[in-house]
Scaffold this active site. Structure first.
Site, PDB file in Angstrom:
ATOM      1  NE  ARG A   1      19.132  33.051 -12.911  1.00  0.00           N
ATOM      2  CZ  ARG A   1      18.224  33.167 -11.580  1.00  0.00           C
ATOM      3  NH1 ARG A   1      16.166  33.834 -12.110  1.00  0.00           N
ATOM      4  NH2 ARG A   1      18.200  33.486 -10.282  1.00  0.00           N
TER       5      ARG A   1
ATOM      6  CD  GLU B   1      16.117  37.759 -17.932  1.00  0.00           C
ATOM      7  OE1 GLU B   1      15.774  38.585 -16.446  1.00  0.00           O
ATOM      8  OE2 GLU B   1      14.982  36.915 -17.639  1.00  0.00           O
TER       9      GLU B   1
ATOM     10  CG  HIS C   1      13.392  37.512 -14.744  1.00  0.00           C
ATOM     11  ND1 HIS C   1      14.127  37.078 -15.083  1.00  0.00           N
ATOM     12  CD2 HIS C   1      12.988  36.112 -13.862  1.00  0.00           C
ATOM     13  CE1 HIS C   1      15.028  36.337 -13.750  1.00  0.00           C
ATOM     14  NE2 HIS C   1      13.841  35.794 -13.217  1.00  0.00           N
TER      15      HIS C   1
END
Length: 333
Positions: free
Chosen positions: A235, A264, A283
């Protein structure tokens, strides 16, 4: 009575949405339209929230009939589990599916960072060709890999690095025994700073919680071996981005590779984009065809299990299930 299900964002596989539609009335809403989300939840019994859509107290308060919330993946840092428990709502995720794809991706990032595999895209063919004999590249075989967080992903990372690249693997995880670590080819290190001082490459795989948020910061990067590489596929908020940029720019770290970020999507003006020795992906570490399908079907099946009156297998707050079952009986019969 057929239950009502809300999807915040599409699921990772259409097959999972089709499964839900066979057993429930399904409504899809855009995460960006907060008012539409709140309105859709007024009569919802089930919810699948595609990460990073927030499931917070306000949202839960707008859903008086809600029985179950499913994460789209394994991570649930976007879901307020405490508030869900107070509301009598069970929360579940989809564990055990990311170990193989994320570890493959992490090793791919490591190879890209250590062997300059982005040079042609970054510099153009001619410049990359001219620089091929002067670019800093290192091998993995026989080097030390430090793994922080030896859960499912970290365990697969250890297996692949130890068995495939013949690396010496050190691991820091206060919650995993030395015996369990040995089973995947890793040596337990009791103190994080000792691992950082020895590892040629450090890869982060911890859960995100109060203990791990920004655990990689100016202090920990300074403790890393000079010339080491850092990777993160867990993360984004386990890393202080500013501190990482400083460590790379100063030359203390030889490079870094990231799939996740504090915010993000990554901002177009992020200083990470200015660093030639940092490899970035969007991601996507566990977004393979196989894993997206498995995650989506896991979420759909667990939600249907809850709506049918049985506790989902990966419930994160199982202590509320008795209340959920009682509420379900009153609403759905």
């Amino acid at each position: 009575m057929r239950p009502n299900v809300v999807l915040i964002g599409s699921m990772y596989a259409a097959e999972a949405e089709e499964l839900l539609e066979q057993h429930a009335d399904v409504r899809r809403v855009d995460e960006q339209d907060r008012q539409a989300v709140l309105a859709a939840l007024a009569d919802a019994h089930g919810l699948v929230a595609r990460y990073p859509a927030p499931v917070d107290r306000e949202l839960l308060a707008a859903a008086p009939h809600l029985l179950a919330v499913l994460s789209s993946g394994r991570g649930v840092d976007n879901i307020d589990i405490e508030a869900a428990s107070e509301a009598g709502v069970v929360v579940a995720n989809n564990p055990g599916l990311g170990g193989k794809p994320v570890s493959e991706h992490a090793l791919g990032l490591l190879l890209m960072a250590t062997r300059g595999l982005t040079a042609v895209n970054r510099l153009g063919l001619e410049a990359a060709w001219d620089a091929r004999l002067t670019t800093h590249r290192v091998e993995l075989t026989g080097k030390v890999l430090g793994i922080v967080g030896l859960g499912n992903v970290g365990g697969w990372m250890a297996r692949r690095a130890h068995g495939g690249f013949l690396m010496r693997v050190l691991a820091y995880d206060p919650y995993v025994s030395a015996e369990k670590m040995a089973e995947v080819g890793a040596i337990k290190v009791e103190r994080l700073e000792d691992l950082l001082a020895q590892a040629d490459f450090v890869t982060a795989h911890p859960e995100l919680n109060d203990e791990t948020e920004q655990m990689f910061n100016r202090t920990t990067f300074a403790q890393m071996k000079p010339g080491a590489y850092f990777m993160n596929t867990s993360r984004g908020r386990v890393v202080d981005t500013g501190a990482l940029v400083e460590a790379v720019r100063s030359g203390h770290l030889a490079g870094a590779a990231l799939d996740v970020y504090e915010d993000e999507p990554l901002a177009k003006d992020s200083p990470l984009l200015e660093l030639d020795n940092v490899v970035l992906s969007a991601h996507i570490a566990d977004f393979t065809v196989e894993t997206k399908r498995a995650l989506a079907l896991s979420a759909a099946n667990q939600l249907l299990t809850a709506l049918n009156g049985k506790q989902p297998s990966a419930a994160l707050n199982p202590e509320v299930w008795a209340r959920v079952a009682e509420r379900r009986q009153a609403m759905l019969g």
